[in-house]
Design a protein around this motif. Structure first.
Motif, PDB file in Angstrom:
ATOM      1  N   THR A  55       0.861  -1.174   0.000  1.00  0.00           N
ATOM      2  CA  THR A  55       0.000   0.000   0.000  1.00  0.00           C
ATOM      3  C   THR A  55       0.898   1.225   0.000  1.00  0.00           C
ATOM      4  OG1 THR A  55      -1.617   1.271   1.237  1.00  0.00           O
ATOM      5  CG2 THR A  55      -0.151  -0.109   2.502  1.00  0.00           C
ATOM      6  N   SER A  56       0.375   2.336  -0.466  1.00  0.00           N
ATOM      7  CA  SER A  56       1.211   3.524  -0.462  1.00  0.00           C
ATOM      8  C   SER A  56       0.791   4.472   0.653  1.00  0.00           C
ATOM      9  CB  SER A  56       1.124   4.246  -1.807  1.00  0.00           C
ATOM     10  OG  SER A  56      -0.214   4.535  -2.096  1.00  0.00           O
ATOM     11  N   ALA A  57      -0.275   4.113   1.385  1.00  0.00           N
ATOM     12  CA  ALA A  57      -0.759   5.004   2.437  1.00  0.00           C
ATOM     13  C   ALA A  57      -0.354   4.485   3.812  1.00  0.00           C
ATOM     14  CB  ALA A  57      -2.272   5.114   2.352  1.00  0.00           C
ATOM     15  N   ILE A  58      -0.415   5.354   4.797  1.00  0.00           N
ATOM     16  CA  ILE A  58      -0.106   4.952   6.158  1.00  0.00           C
ATOM     17  C   ILE A  58      -1.253   4.117   6.703  1.00  0.00           C
ATOM     18  CG2 ILE A  58       0.293   5.792   8.499  1.00  0.00           C
ATOM     19  CD1 ILE A  58       1.411   8.363   7.179  1.00  0.00           C
ATOM     20  N   ASN A  59      -0.945   2.956   7.224  1.00  0.00           N
ATOM     21  CA  ASN A  59      -1.950   2.142   7.891  1.00  0.00           C
ATOM     22  C   ASN A  59      -1.373   1.716   9.231  1.00  0.00           C
ATOM     23  OD1 ASN A  59      -3.784   0.310   8.799  1.00  0.00           O
ATOM     24  ND2 ASN A  59      -3.531  -1.154   7.121  1.00  0.00           N
ATOM     25  N   ASN A  60      -1.872   2.328  10.293  1.00  0.00           N
ATOM     26  CA  ASN A  60      -1.286   2.058  11.600  1.00  0.00           C
ATOM     27  C   ASN A  60      -1.763   0.752  12.205  1.00  0.00           C
ATOM     28  OD1 ASN A  60       0.475   4.208  11.989  1.00  0.00           O
ATOM     29  ND2 ASN A  60      -1.220   5.596  12.464  1.00  0.00           N
ATOM     30  N   SER A  61      -2.843   0.201  11.668  1.00  0.00           N
ATOM     31  CA  SER A  61      -3.382  -1.008  12.279  1.00  0.00           C
ATOM     32  C   SER A  61      -2.858  -2.254  11.573  1.00  0.00           C
ATOM     33  CB  SER A  61      -4.902  -1.005  12.205  1.00  0.00           C
ATOM     34  OG  SER A  61      -5.376  -2.311  12.447  1.00  0.00           O
ATOM     35  N   PRO A  62      -2.155  -3.098  12.291  1.00  0.00           N
ATOM     36  CA  PRO A  62      -1.651  -4.322  11.664  1.00  0.00           C
ATOM     37  C   PRO A  62      -2.748  -5.364  11.477  1.00  0.00           C
ATOM     38  CG  PRO A  62      -0.979  -4.234  13.944  1.00  0.00           C
ATOM     39  CD  PRO A  62      -1.699  -2.954  13.672  1.00  0.00           C
ATOM     40  N   PHE A  63      -3.950  -5.097  12.012  1.00  0.00           N
ATOM     41  CA  PHE A  63      -4.983  -6.110  11.936  1.00  0.00           C
ATOM     42  C   PHE A  63      -5.995  -5.850  10.820  1.00  0.00           C
ATOM     43  CE2 PHE A  63      -3.447  -6.162  16.292  1.00  0.00           C
ATOM     44  CZ  PHE A  63      -3.098  -7.490  16.402  1.00  0.00           C
ATOM     45  N   GLN A  64      -5.886  -4.692  10.186  1.00  0.00           N
ATOM     46  CA  GLN A  64      -6.890  -4.356   9.190  1.00  0.00           C
ATOM     47  C   GLN A  64      -6.260  -3.769   7.933  1.00  0.00           C
ATOM     48  OE1 GLN A  64      -9.876  -1.724  10.650  1.00  0.00           O
ATOM     49  NE2 GLN A  64     -11.477  -3.230  10.282  1.00  0.00           N
ATOM     50  N   GLY A  65      -6.531  -4.361   6.815  1.00  0.00           N
ATOM     51  CA  GLY A  65      -6.087  -3.815   5.540  1.00  0.00           C
ATOM     52  C   GLY A  65      -4.615  -4.031   5.281  1.00  0.00           C
ATOM     53  N   PRO A  66      -4.230  -3.928   4.014  1.00  0.00           N
ATOM     54  CA  PRO A  66      -2.831  -4.120   3.645  1.00  0.00           C
ATOM     55  C   PRO A  66      -1.937  -3.099   4.333  1.00  0.00           C
ATOM     56  CG  PRO A  66      -4.218  -3.738   1.705  1.00  0.00           C
ATOM     57  CD  PRO A  66      -5.078  -3.585   2.885  1.00  0.00           C
ATOM     58  N   GLN A  67      -0.722  -3.514   4.640  1.00  0.00           N
ATOM     59  CA  GLN A  67       0.258  -2.595   5.208  1.00  0.00           C
ATOM     60  C   GLN A  67       1.430  -2.500   4.251  1.00  0.00           C
ATOM     61  OE1 GLN A  67       1.232  -3.864   9.254  1.00  0.00           O
ATOM     62  NE2 GLN A  67       0.577  -1.850   9.922  1.00  0.00           N
ATOM     63  N   MET A  68       2.467  -1.823   4.682  1.00  0.00           N
ATOM     64  CA  MET A  68       3.705  -1.800   3.922  1.00  0.00           C
ATOM     65  C   MET A  68       4.789  -2.301   4.867  1.00  0.00           C
ATOM     66  SD  MET A  68       4.431  -1.334   0.902  1.00  0.00           S
ATOM     67  CE  MET A  68       5.380  -0.687  -0.435  1.00  0.00           C
ATOM     68  N   ALA A  69       5.936  -2.642   4.307  1.00  0.00           N
ATOM     69  CA  ALA A  69       7.085  -2.994   5.128  1.00  0.00           C
ATOM     70  C   ALA A  69       8.305  -2.554   4.348  1.00  0.00           C
ATOM     71  CB  ALA A  69       7.123  -4.490   5.396  1.00  0.00           C
ATOM     72  N   LEU A  70       9.396  -2.310   5.054  1.00  0.00           N
ATOM     73  CA  LEU A  70      10.592  -1.805   4.366  1.00  0.00           C
ATOM     74  C   LEU A  70      11.053  -2.700   3.219  1.00  0.00           C
ATOM     75  CD1 LEU A  70      12.840  -0.158   7.083  1.00  0.00           C
ATOM     76  CD2 LEU A  70      12.038   0.866   4.963  1.00  0.00           C
ATOM     77  N   PRO A  71      11.167  -4.018   3.440  1.00  0.00           N
ATOM     78  CA  PRO A  71      11.610  -4.852   2.309  1.00  0.00           C
ATOM     79  C   PRO A  71      10.647  -4.783   1.134  1.00  0.00           C
ATOM     80  CG  PRO A  71      11.590  -6.103   4.361  1.00  0.00           C
ATOM     81  CD  PRO A  71      10.986  -4.783   4.667  1.00  0.00           C
ATOM     82  N   LEU A  72       9.345  -4.778   1.448  1.00  0.00           N
ATOM     83  CA  LEU A  72       8.349  -4.673   0.378  1.00  0.00           C
ATOM     84  C   LEU A  72       8.504  -3.358  -0.372  1.00  0.00           C
ATOM     85  CD1 LEU A  72       5.000  -5.948   1.909  1.00  0.00           C
ATOM     86  CD2 LEU A  72       6.340  -6.979   0.103  1.00  0.00           C
ATOM     87  N   TYR A  73       8.770  -2.310   0.402  1.00  0.00           N
ATOM     88  CA  TYR A  73       8.941  -0.982  -0.170  1.00  0.00           C
ATOM     89  C   TYR A  73      10.102  -0.976  -1.162  1.00  0.00           C
ATOM     90  CZ  TYR A  73       9.562   4.126  -0.123  1.00  0.00           C
ATOM     91  OH  TYR A  73       9.676   5.442  -0.466  1.00  0.00           O
ATOM     92  N   ILE A  74      11.195  -1.611  -0.765  1.00  0.00           N
ATOM     93  CA  ILE A  74      12.360  -1.684  -1.663  1.00  0.00           C
ATOM     94  C   ILE A  74      11.978  -2.416  -2.944  1.00  0.00           C
ATOM     95  CG2 ILE A  74      14.722  -2.535  -1.919  1.00  0.00           C
ATOM     96  CD1 ILE A  74      14.939  -2.415   1.136  1.00  0.00           C
ATOM     97  N   PHE A  75      11.306  -3.571  -2.768  1.00  0.00           N
ATOM     98  CA  PHE A  75      10.915  -4.381  -3.913  1.00  0.00           C
ATOM     99  C   PHE A  75       9.989  -3.591  -4.842  1.00  0.00           C
ATOM    100  CE2 PHE A  75       8.117  -7.810  -5.693  1.00  0.00           C
ATOM    101  CZ  PHE A  75       9.078  -8.364  -6.498  1.00  0.00           C
ATOM    102  N   ASP A  76       9.043  -2.908  -4.224  1.00  0.00           N
ATOM    103  CA  ASP A  76       8.057  -2.144  -4.992  1.00  0.00           C
ATOM    104  C   ASP A  76       8.727  -1.002  -5.763  1.00  0.00           C
ATOM    105  OD1 ASP A  76       5.479  -1.320  -5.790  1.00  0.00           O
ATOM    106  OD2 ASP A  76       5.492   0.224  -4.242  1.00  0.00           O
ATOM    107  N   GLN A  77       9.554  -0.221  -5.071  1.00  0.00           N
ATOM    108  CA  GLN A  77      10.185   0.935  -5.706  1.00  0.00           C
ATOM    109  C   GLN A  77      11.207   0.512  -6.760  1.00  0.00           C
ATOM    110  OE1 GLN A  77       9.313   4.131  -5.227  1.00  0.00           O
ATOM    111  NE2 GLN A  77       7.745   3.526  -3.781  1.00  0.00           N
ATOM    112  N   ALA A  78      11.905  -0.586  -6.487  1.00  0.00           N
ATOM    113  CA  ALA A  78      12.938  -1.024  -7.431  1.00  0.00           C
ATOM    114  C   ALA A  78      12.322  -1.470  -8.752  1.00  0.00           C
ATOM    115  CB  ALA A  78      13.768  -2.161  -6.816  1.00  0.00           C
ATOM    116  N   GLY A  79      11.045  -1.857  -8.705  1.00  0.00           N
ATOM    117  CA  GLY A  79      10.398  -2.319  -9.928  1.00  0.00           C
ATOM    118  C   GLY A  79       9.893  -1.185 -10.806  1.00  0.00           C
ATOM    119  N   ARG A  80      10.016   0.068 -10.321  1.00  0.00           N
ATOM    120  CA  ARG A  80       9.526   1.196 -11.116  1.00  0.00           C
ATOM    121  C   ARG A  80      10.677   1.810 -11.904  1.00  0.00           C
ATOM    122  NH1 ARG A  80       5.274   4.149  -7.089  1.00  0.00           N
ATOM    123  NH2 ARG A  80       4.409   2.248  -6.226  1.00  0.00           N
ATOM    124  N   PRO A  81      10.448   2.004 -13.184  1.00  0.00           N
ATOM    125  CA  PRO A  81      11.575   2.405 -14.038  1.00  0.00           C
ATOM    126  C   PRO A  81      11.836   3.901 -14.037  1.00  0.00           C
ATOM    127  CG  PRO A  81       9.628   2.000 -15.359  1.00  0.00           C
ATOM    128  CD  PRO A  81       9.218   1.827 -13.939  1.00  0.00           C
TER     129      PRO A  81
END
Lengths: 296, 325
Positions: free
Chosen positions: A232-258
């Motif tokens: 997700t690209s938005a802040i989600n403070n609740s780990p129990f509801q809705g998609p979150q982000m994580a640093l490794p995911l963030y790297i993977f996501d950003q690295a895939g953008r050209p």
């Protein structure tokens, strides 16, 4: 460096053997230097490229509303996600891991169950991280019908943490001298109190070190989170509801953008992640070093 | 705190079977049960992983119109689902075995260096430096591989192709950086620390008497290693390499980022292409529909079984060695 050169009574080491010895020595040195090349290269690129976006905005903003090619934005949401997921994973994995280690050392000793558990802990150590993610996906998301959440990711991470915690705690408990236990038993202290108030405190610093290394290990895991936390690209403070982000995911996501802005964000996030992991490692080693014999 | 207040959760169902421990007080019973319960929970998790993967894989496998083991297609979400793992299995085994071939000699060299060649005082520090390689997360290797290493490997690939193209492995047209070889090198870097740290431990267990006996016979340092150290450490090194193989087989993100996936099996390891179980899951999960997820879980199950076998073999070798020593 041959060891017999100083004995004049024997003829020296023949040239062929000397050459072989030298060749192997050179090869062994080269092997070590070869390992240093990627280490230095990785650290250098991460530090030099990561510093470009290692600014206050990066740590205080999410990616919400940042267009595909825009500069700016940050990893605040990813850092929140990583911290929450790793904490939740620790809450699940540490009690189970430490109690299992107590069972293996204090209760099980050579029983059949202990042998089986010990074997499967070893097997679990080699579990591919993506399989842990697939398991949570199959069980929690597809079968029970929950949606992507930080908690689902935490469950996958906890599976990866458990074997490391068990092994570390087990090693430390084994180091506790038996005299301590026997002295406690001799005073009529029940077994569980002996374990809780004599054995575990003695091994405490060692166990903490092991736990911190386990946390450092799962903090960088990406694959299981991809299947369970989503992005997700938005802040989600609740780990129990809705998609979150994580640093490794963030790297993977950003690295895939050209585009360069995204790549720079990926490097900055990589630097953040490595700093976090190295800090955990460092603190763990410091605790291990500061460890003193218990005195009463 | 009275003994009854200790409530460590876990399975309470094991009741009366607990051994009579110490004074047989409630606290002892509860604590014993909770530790035992945790151990059992751990076993249940492993079992659950197998059970739920199978449960979700079976429907997809039943719907599969192609042969799951021999097909190279991957279209699980089509109206007529067709998917097979042949290509994934090939790419996974190929990249992991190449990584193993690259990493094992270097890792054993490192272990020998730290155990026998480096100054004693530096040994543990140098070991720590090598272990740092293991502390770098795989996604960072992926980023480094994609941004820094792939362009470098592209020129290596061109060189190998131009000068050694007659070797079938290096043949094929349009070689590039995002190839199986690049993935294998990145994997090799990632499994170096595990192989070298286990080998190092084994080397440190070599009985001092054997080493001294060899020295007393006038052996050079290499001869000591060849006669006393390597024979003693052989099974340890084999199992270290297998644990490294297990790690390489399951590695996901770094491979997914470095490899440019392409359909088909090709022995030309310099060409961009190939795919692995784990990378395929990571790359196609986002777009997968219901059947697609089932198919990915089925392929994950195969990966699980393969790594399980590799790891069990490695542990069995270690266990057998322990009995002899």
């Amino acid at each position: 460096m041959s060891t017999l050169n100083h004995q004049p009574a024997l003829s020296g080491v023949s040239a062929g053997r000397k050459v072989k010895d030298r060749v192997v020595q050179v090869l062994v040195y080269v092997a070590f230097l070869l390992a240093l090349i990627p280490l230095i290269s990785v650290l250098w690129t991460v530090i030099s490229k990561g510093l470009k976006r290692f600014d206050p905005e990066f740590f205080t903003h999410s990616m919400n509303g940042i267009g595909a090619n825009d500069a700016g934005g940050g990893a605040y949401h990813a850092i929140i996600g990583t911290v929450e997921q790793v904490l939740l994973a620790s809450v699940i994995a540490i009690p189970i891991g430490v109690l299992t280690a107590v069972y293996l050392v204090e209760y099980g000793r050579d029983s059949r169950l202990a042998k089986v558990v010990s074997f499967f802990v070893d097997v679990m150590t080699g579990l591919p991280s993506i399989v842990a993610g697939l398991f949570v996906l199959a069980f929690w998301l597809l079968l029970l019908g929950f949606s992507f959440s930080g908690f689902a990711g935490a469950m996958a991470l906890s599976i990866l943490m458990m074997p490391t915690v068990v092994r570390a705690a087990e090693e430390m408990l084994k180091l506790v001298p038996n005299d301590l236990r026997e002295a406690s038993f001799a005073l009529g202290v029940p077994r569980w109190r002996t374990i809780c108030f004599v054995v575990l405190p003695t091994a405490f610093t060692g166990i903490i070190t092991g736990i911190m290394l386990a946390i450092a290990r799962v903090m960088g895991e990406t694959a299981p989170l991809l299947l369970t936390v989503f992005v997700t690209s938005a802040i989600n403070n609740s780990p129990f509801q809705g998609p979150q982000m994580a640093l490794p995911l963030y790297i993977f996501d950003q690295a895939g953008r050209p585009n360069d802005a995204a790549i720079n964000r990926a490097w900055a996030a990589a630097l953040t992640l490595i700093v976090l992991i190295m800090l955990l490692n460092l603190v763990a080693r410091l605790i291990a070093r500061l460890r003193k014999p218990v005195s009463r | 705190m009275t003994s009854d207040t200790l409530e460590q959760g876990a399975t309470g169902a094991l009741g009366g079977r607990g051994r009579r421990l110490g004074t047989g007080r409630m606290g002892d019973r509860l604590f014993g049960i909770s530790t035992r319960g945790s151990a059992i929970v751990l076993l249940l998790i492993i079992a659950a992983i197998a059970v739920f993967l199978i449960a979700k894989a079976v429907p997809a496998l039943k719907a599969d119109k192609a042969n799951f083991l021999t097909s190279q297609e991957w279209n699980p979400d089509a109206a007529e689902p067709r998917f097979g793992i042949l290509q994934l299995a090939f790419g996974t085994l190929m990249s992991s075995l190449m990584a193993l071939i690259i990493a094992t000699p270097v890792a054993i060299g490192i272990a020998l260096f730290i155990a026998f060649y480096s100054p004693r005082r530096l040994a543990s520090g140098l070991g720590y430096v090598v272990d740092l390689l293991a502390a770098v997360p795989s996604v960072v290797y992926g980023l480094w591989g994609l941004q820094f290493f792939v362009p470098k490997m592209a020129s290596v690939a061109n060189f190998l192709h131009d000068d050694f193209g007659w070797i079938p492995l290096f043949g094929g047209d349009s070689v590039g950086g995002q190839s199986l070889l690049t993935a294998a090198v990145v994997l090799a870097i990632m499994i170096l620390p595990i192989i070298s740290s286990i080998s190092r431990e084994v080397f440190l267990q070599v009985p001092q008497a054997n080493v001294e006996a060899a020295l007393a016979l006038g052996a050079t340092r290499w001869e000591v290693i060849r006669m006393a150290v390597l024979p003693f450490g052989r099974s340890g090194m084999v199992s270290a390499a297998m644990l490294g193989l297990g790690r390489a087989l399951g590695e996901t993100i770094a491979v997914a980022m470095v490899l440019s996936t392409a359909a088909g099996i090709s022995l030309h390891i310099l060409r961009p292409g190939g795919n692995t179980f784990a990378a395929n899951i990571a790359n196609t999960f986002g777009m997968a529909g219901n059947m697609g997820r089932g198919a990915l879980i089925a392929s994950g199950l195969v990966l699980f079984v393969i790594t399980l076998i590799v790891n069990m073999l490695a542990r069995a070798i270690v266990a057998r060695r322990k009995e002899f020593v």
